[in-house]
Design an enzyme around this catalytic site. Structure first.
Site, PDB file in Angstrom:
ATOM      1  N   TYR A   1       0.847  -1.196   0.000  1.00 48.61           N
ATOM      2  CA  TYR A   1       0.000   0.000   0.000  1.00 48.61           C
ATOM      3  C   TYR A   1       0.882   1.245   0.000  1.00 48.61           C
ATOM      4  CZ  TYR A   1      -4.164  -2.825   0.955  1.00 48.61           C
ATOM      5  OH  TYR A   1      -5.196  -3.715   0.862  1.00 48.61           O
ATOM      6  N   GLU A   2       0.422   2.290  -0.687  1.00 50.76           N
ATOM      7  CA  GLU A   2       1.265   3.477  -0.868  1.00 50.76           C
ATOM      8  C   GLU A   2       1.542   4.220   0.440  1.00 50.76           C
ATOM      9  OE1 GLU A   2      -1.092   5.432  -3.780  1.00 50.76           O
ATOM     10  OE2 GLU A   2      -2.363   6.433  -2.330  1.00 50.76           O
ATOM     11  N   SER A   3       0.806   3.906   1.489  1.00 49.19           N
ATOM     12  CA  SER A   3       1.091   4.501   2.793  1.00 49.19           C
ATOM     13  C   SER A   3       2.424   3.994   3.350  1.00 49.19           C
ATOM     14  CB  SER A   3      -0.038   4.171   3.769  1.00 49.19           C
ATOM     15  OG  SER A   3      -0.248   2.769   3.818  1.00 49.19           O
ATOM     16  N   GLY A   4       3.022   2.998   2.695  1.00 49.06           N
ATOM     17  CA  GLY A   4       4.312   2.486   3.144  1.00 49.06           C
ATOM     18  C   GLY A   4       4.226   1.098   3.759  1.00 49.06           C
TER      19      GLY A   4
END
Lengths: 269, 250
Positions: free
Chosen positions: B51-54
């Site tokens: 996920y792009e949140s890391g």
């Protein structure tokens, strides 16, 4: 060196009309209370910077605090649109909002350049998209070593960055953990910074994987328990998904929003 | 076996089936996240969700509402910063599949999530914007797209290219030096589309059970090409439906 201040004092001293202000926090640890304090203090003409302008920026935009938005994704995560943002872009309400639009990769790299003291960052991004034609801060660049065509984006150096963290100690050293997004870079890139925290403790217990911002890179720390609600603070409280859903109703309608705004500012109906 | 399922359930299940065990998948929120989580539960336990949140290797037990829910971080193999997820993990081409949604999609798989209307500065509808999608579409090994089919969403040409698919046809990605293969599969509530090997134009290759060809044609804003050997998607199994419903309930 970080000063321990109340939120009101910190915003009053460090956020000025016309400033470039970044409130960061990627879904987690969003400094919502600080955003609402900016609204209460009636700041105007701000250039708001944020990768994901979610409901906190919808509120600031609807309240007329911003004249420009620099961003990469402006939605209500998992719910839909930001109606105040849309109303500002589509109908100039309550004031016109200029936009400078990037992708997440571009914004993240702009903060990295800002934190690194460099004028720009390089990435393999935006290729083939219509974004470079609309955004002046996306330019092609040729690698001096390989000749590859890449993309350059200028550093972001906000006048003030505001983030929320779990803890700080009495000297103003800040500790945050969980999803920490781009907060470290955003604070280091800024001229001034405010960190709101869940609690101020005597001593920061070391935590594996935690991001620590030493007191000497932070301008002010304010203790604001619950300051990230309705987003969340790992170890303290969960994300209030229903509040995000409820915002859709409030934000959708100018009258409903104005009622909400008056309540926030303590204006009697 | 129960044959009672909705078109949306068929869509999520068909999308999940495209993800093989052991793959890594950069997951967009909404329908892609649902499909990716279903795949991990149903048939691909070693699917790595990013996920792009890391959050790398997230294993949520319920569907996250946002891409940064606490559950994603708590169950991840590693949580990294946002610059790191884009620069170290996505950009060098380490991730097999990018799984994206869209507001508008055109016949060459270009995605619009920016504005509806021809004037960027005076849009009919202002949409959320790019997020992580342009670089996901550029750098993942291939891209799967999932969205409900309608003439408003499936247009001849998108109003704004937020994320590059196949441009104006075969060879455009190579010309631009884009590393990944781009969109290789589009999953809708009516069927599946894949780019034609010669032209890269999205072509209907499968219809979901009970869907008439005419429905799919009418729900497409361009003259939809149909594969010679048009197939029918296998109906959802009871196991797939059970897992999906548990996931949605949790």
């Amino acid at each position: 060196m970080a000063e321990l201040l109340s939120l009101e004092e910190a915003v009053g001293r460090l956020v000025h009309d016309g400033d470039t202000v970044a409130l960061e926090g990627f879904t987690h640890l969003i400094p919502v209370a600080a955003g609402q304090e900016i609204i209460r203090q009636g700041r105007r003409g701000l250039t708001l910077v944020r990768m994901t302008p979610d409901i906190v920026y919808d509120q600031l935009i609807g309240a007329g605090c911003a004249s420009k938005l620099v961003f990469s994704w402006g939605g209500n995560p998992g719910v839909g649109s930001l109606h105040r943002f849309r109303d500002a872009v589509q109908h100039d309400w309550p004031v016109p909002l200029e936009i400078e639009e990037h992708s997440h990769a571009g914004m993240a790299n702009r903060y990295v350049a800002g934190a690194s003291g460099l004028p720009f960052a390089v990435l393999r991004g935006y290729t083939g998209t219509d974004l470079p034609a609309q955004t002046e801060t996306i330019r092609p660049i040729t690698c001096p070593f390989t000749g590859e065509r890449l993309t350059a984006v200028p550093a972001l150096n906000p006048d003030v960055t505001i983030v929320h963290a779990q803890r700080a100690d009495r000297s103003g050293n800040v500790q945050m953990w969980g999803i920490t997004g781009v907060q470290k870079e955003a604070v280091l890139a800024a001229k001034r910074s405010i960190v709101t925290v869940e609690e101020i403790v005597d001593e920061l217990e070391p935590r594996p994987g935690a991001v620590v911002l030493p007191a000497w890179v932070v301008s002010a720390v304010a203790e604001v328990p619950g300051g990230a609600k309705p987003s969340y603070a790992a170890g303290y409280y969960e994300r209030d998904n229903s509040a995000y859903q409820a915002w859709d109703e409030i934000g959708r309608d100018r009258e409903e929003f104005t009622k909400w705004l008056n309540e926030l500012k303590g204006v009697k109906a | 076996m129960s044959t009672d399922y909705t078109a949306d359930e068929m869509m999520s299940i068909a999308a999940a089936r495209a993800l093989g065990d052991g793959m890594s998948c950069f997951v967009g929120i909404g329908l892609p996240s649902k499909a990716a989580n279903l795949a991990r539960r149903a048939h691909a336990p070693n699917l790595t969700l990013i996920y792009e949140s890391g959050c790398l290797g997230a294993k949520p037990s319920h569907l996250p509402l946002s891409i940064g829910d606490g559950e994603l971080a708590d169950t991840a193999d590693a949580v990294v910063s946002v610059p790191e997820v884009f620069n170290y993990w996505l950009q060098p081409g380490r991730i097999d599949v990018g799984f994206l949604g869209a507001a508008q999609l055109d016949k060459f798989g270009n995605i619009n999530t920016t504005v509806i209307g021809s004037d960027y500065h005076d849009p009919k509808v202002r949409l959320p914007g790019a997020g992580g999608a342009p670089e996901i579409a550029a750098s993942c090994g291939e891209v799967f797209i999932v969205l409900r089919q309608s003439p408003r969403a499936f247009v001849e040409k998108v109003d704004f290219v937020t994320s590059f698919g196949h441009g104006t046809g075969k060879g455009d990605r190579e010309k631009l030096g884009l590393p990944g293969k781009g969109p290789t599969l589009v999953v809708t509530d009516l069927g599946l589309m894949r780019p034609d090997p010669e032209t890269a134009e999205l072509t209907l290759t499968e219809l979901h059970p009970g869907v008439e060809l005419d429905q799919a044609v009418k729900a497409t804003g361009w003259t939809l090409k149909v594969a010679d050997d048009l197939k029918v998607t296998p109906a959802p199994t009871e196991q797939e439906l059970t897992v999906l419903r548990e996931l949605e309930k949790a």
